[in-house]
Write a protein that holds these residues in place. Structure first.
Motif, PDB file in Angstrom:
ATOM      1  N   GLN A 213       0.835  -1.206   0.000  1.00  0.00           N
ATOM      2  CA  GLN A 213       0.000   0.000   0.000  1.00  0.00           C
ATOM      3  C   GLN A 213       0.871   1.258   0.000  1.00  0.00           C
ATOM      4  O   GLN A 213       0.616   2.203  -0.739  1.00  0.00           O
ATOM      5  CB  GLN A 213      -0.944  -0.032   1.206  1.00  0.00           C
ATOM      6  CG  GLN A 213      -2.155   0.860   1.058  1.00  0.00           C
ATOM      7  CD  GLN A 213      -2.886   0.695  -0.276  1.00  0.00           C
ATOM      8  OE1 GLN A 213      -3.302  -0.402  -0.640  1.00  0.00           O
ATOM      9  NE2 GLN A 213      -3.019   1.780  -1.023  1.00  0.00           N
ATOM     10  N   ALA A 214       1.915   1.231   0.833  1.00  0.00           N
ATOM     11  CA  ALA A 214       2.798   2.403   0.890  1.00  0.00           C
ATOM     12  C   ALA A 214       3.459   2.635  -0.469  1.00  0.00           C
ATOM     13  O   ALA A 214       3.590   3.768  -0.927  1.00  0.00           O
ATOM     14  CB  ALA A 214       3.866   2.203   1.968  1.00  0.00           C
TER      15      ALA A 214
ATOM     16  N   THR B 282       0.953   4.132  -2.916  1.00  0.00           N
ATOM     17  CA  THR B 282       0.741   5.561  -2.649  1.00  0.00           C
ATOM     18  C   THR B 282       1.840   6.396  -3.303  1.00  0.00           C
ATOM     19  O   THR B 282       1.570   7.436  -3.906  1.00  0.00           O
ATOM     20  CB  THR B 282       0.732   5.817  -1.120  1.00  0.00           C
ATOM     21  OG1 THR B 282      -0.271   4.991  -0.537  1.00  0.00           O
ATOM     22  CG2 THR B 282       0.441   7.265  -0.798  1.00  0.00           C
ATOM     23  N   GLN B 283       3.087   5.910  -3.180  1.00  0.00           N
ATOM     24  CA  GLN B 283       4.208   6.640  -3.791  1.00  0.00           C
ATOM     25  C   GLN B 283       4.058   6.701  -5.305  1.00  0.00           C
ATOM     26  O   GLN B 283       4.259   7.738  -5.923  1.00  0.00           O
ATOM     27  CB  GLN B 283       5.540   5.967  -3.431  1.00  0.00           C
ATOM     28  CG  GLN B 283       5.848   5.931  -1.944  1.00  0.00           C
ATOM     29  CD  GLN B 283       5.759   7.293  -1.294  1.00  0.00           C
ATOM     30  OE1 GLN B 283       6.349   8.255  -1.761  1.00  0.00           O
ATOM     31  NE2 GLN B 283       4.983   7.396  -0.233  1.00  0.00           N
TER      32      GLN B 283
ATOM     33  N   GLY C 135       9.030   0.075   1.022  1.00  0.00           N
ATOM     34  CA  GLY C 135       8.661  -1.332   0.975  1.00  0.00           C
ATOM     35  C   GLY C 135       7.776  -1.656  -0.211  1.00  0.00           C
ATOM     36  O   GLY C 135       6.853  -0.909  -0.512  1.00  0.00           O
TER      37      GLY C 135
END
Lengths: 293, 201
Positions: A40-41, A44-45, A241
């Motif tokens: 998810q991170a 988002t990036q 990650g």
């Protein structure tokens, strides 16, 4: 035609195009990365990156505040008259683009720390020359970001270790770089020749479009293997990650001294900017990486 | 993963509700500060001098923006984050003394900062490196510039922002550090890759 003026004008255009709009293959690779990323991170990036490049393109604004060190690759036809004017044209174009685009002044004297203010100075912009038969000139600009440059690595590996050593060197370099080079990155990897030759080839390899596989099937396979390996590190977009750390690995080589195995890894950030154009003998210009409206 | 939309000043209570991997958008005031501004702010504190503004509940942005003056007004051209680790040597004292609740930057910060965030109640929000146009778009105006003598990139730019983000909470106030987690996982993965490729037995 006035060769100097044509080159200068085309180069200002190339610099603007390069810093405001990514080539199609890089845009497509970033979209695919968003699609395939599961963290998810990381997603988002990538979404922020895609939004950012769209906004930059729409508003003709540099996509990153670091507009890089300006590097040129020139392929000149041997029959072109006035090649002595090319260097001046490229320097003048860099100065003009710095105020017109604008570009961030990124040329600092290493000894007195003074910023020259116009992106030019001793040996910068750096010009790589190649002479080929014919009467046209091809200009490629590579505005090279500092964050990704800072993790480039050079290793004089052991010839006995060979490709195994190379694989380990590439993986270790990517792990060590971590979040610093603003991943997802493009890697240029080159072996052989000598220390300077390997790094030059590695950097030049960054210019190959991501959708163009290596013409050498064996190297194409090694590129795929290396890409798979570095994407198992889990560093992910911006080091937060994820599966997508590298968008592509581009390999090149020179034959080597029997006692040497030089290896170089050059990084480009996600803002993998480049632009090329060909100027024909009649002064007509074709833009090769961007659609010019 | 929760998305938070907060307006400054942000309270300790609000910060404590956030966890790593949450997403944050900030509306209100953020202040840019790099190495030199951090250094001077701590010096001022030591000498008992007050800062040009009260930082309590605000967000500090590790950023050296490109700014231009149009008529009498400052306009932000590009404002991407800079590498935060350089501020690691100042940030614990900074958070302690000024009660800043959010630190924005790229690349993450170390143990000292993580501990201070846990102790005093603050988070680190990662903004996408290089996404300078996205950042500039969320900045509605330059409210004021202080310490301009430090130079354009190092000055304190006090910025009005609307929905500034997305910020990924990468260090929370409970002692978690996403960058550190990824780093240690990466080192484990490195060994697995070696094995897979037959580089070690």
């Amino acid at each position: 035609m006035n060769l100097k003026k044509t080159i200068e004008d085309v180069t200002v255009n190339l610099l603007r195009l390069a810093v405001t709009e990514l080539p199609k293959d890089v845009k497509e690779a970033l979209k695919q990365a968003y699609h395939h990323e599961t963290s998810q991170a990381g997603k988002t990036q990538l979404q922020a990156i895609l939004d950012n490049i769209e906004l930059a393109e729409k508003t003709s604004t540099p996509m990153c505040q670091d507009t890089g060190t300006i590097i040129f690759y020139i392929t000149a036809g041997a029959d072109v008259k006035g090649l002595d004017k090319v260097e001046k044209a490229l320097y003048d174009a860099t100065r003009r683009a710095t105020t017109e685009v604008p570009l961030r002044p990124n040329a600092v004297d290493p000894f007195n720390r003074k910023n020259t203010g116009d992106n030019t100075g001793r040996n910068i912009p750096y010009i790589n020359w190649e002479i080929k038969p014919g009467n046209g000139i091809e200009i490629t600009v590579l505005p090279k970001g500092g964050g990704s440059e800072n993790v480039c690595a050079m290793g004089m590996l052991s010839p006995g270790e060979g490709i195994r050593g190379l694989k380990k060197f590439v993986i270790d370099t990517v792990v060590k770089a971590g979040s610093k080079p603003c991943p997802p990155n493009i890697l240029g990897v080159a072996v052989g020749g000598g220390a300077d030759i390997a790094m030059k080839l590695a950097k030049k390899a960054l210019l190959r479009p991501l959708d163009k596989p290596n013409v050498n099937p064996e190297l194409a396979k090694l590129e795929e293997d290396l890409l798979e390996a570095v994407n198992q590190t889990g560093i992910g977009p911006m080091g937060l990650g994820g599966k997508i750390t590298v968008l592509g690995v581009n390999l090149d080589y020179a034959v080597r001294h029997p006692a040497s195995f030089p290896a170089a890894v050059a990084f480009n950030c996600w803002a993998a900017r480049r632009a090329s154009a060909r100027i024909n003998s009649d002064g007509s210009t074709e833009y090769l990486t961007h659609e010019v409206r | 993963m929760t998305t938070f939309r907060l307006v400054t000043p942000i309270s300790e209570e609000q910060v404590r509700k956030m966890n790593v991997n949450d997403i944050l958008y900030i509306t209100g005031t953020i202040v840019t500060a790099r190495d030199q501004a951090h250094k001077r702010a701590l010096q001022f504190h030591e000498e008992g001098k007050s800062l040009p503004l009260n930082l309590e509940g605000l967000a500090v942005f590790h950023c050296g923006p490109i700014v231009k003056k149009e008529r009498e007004e400052w306009k932000i051209v590009a404002a991407g984050p800079t590498t935060s680790t350089r501020m690691d040597i100042f940030e614990d004292q900074f958070i302690k003394n000024f009660k800043t609740r959010v630190i924005i930057g790229k690349g993450g910060m170390g143990k000292r900062t993580t501990e201070a965030m846990q102790k005093y109640g603050a988070i680190y929000g990662a903004f996408t490196g290089g996404a300078a146009v996205l950042a500039a778009r969320a900045i509605t105006r330059v409210k004021k510039v202080e310490w301009f003598d430090l130079g354009m990139p190092e000055a304190l730019w006090i910025l009005g922002v609307k929905e500034f983000g997305p910020l990924t909470v990468a260090i929370d106030s409970h002692g978690n550090n996403l960058f550190e987690d990824v780093r240690s996982k990466t080192e484990e993965n490195q060994k697995l890759i070696y094995k897979k490729l037959g580089l070690i037995k």
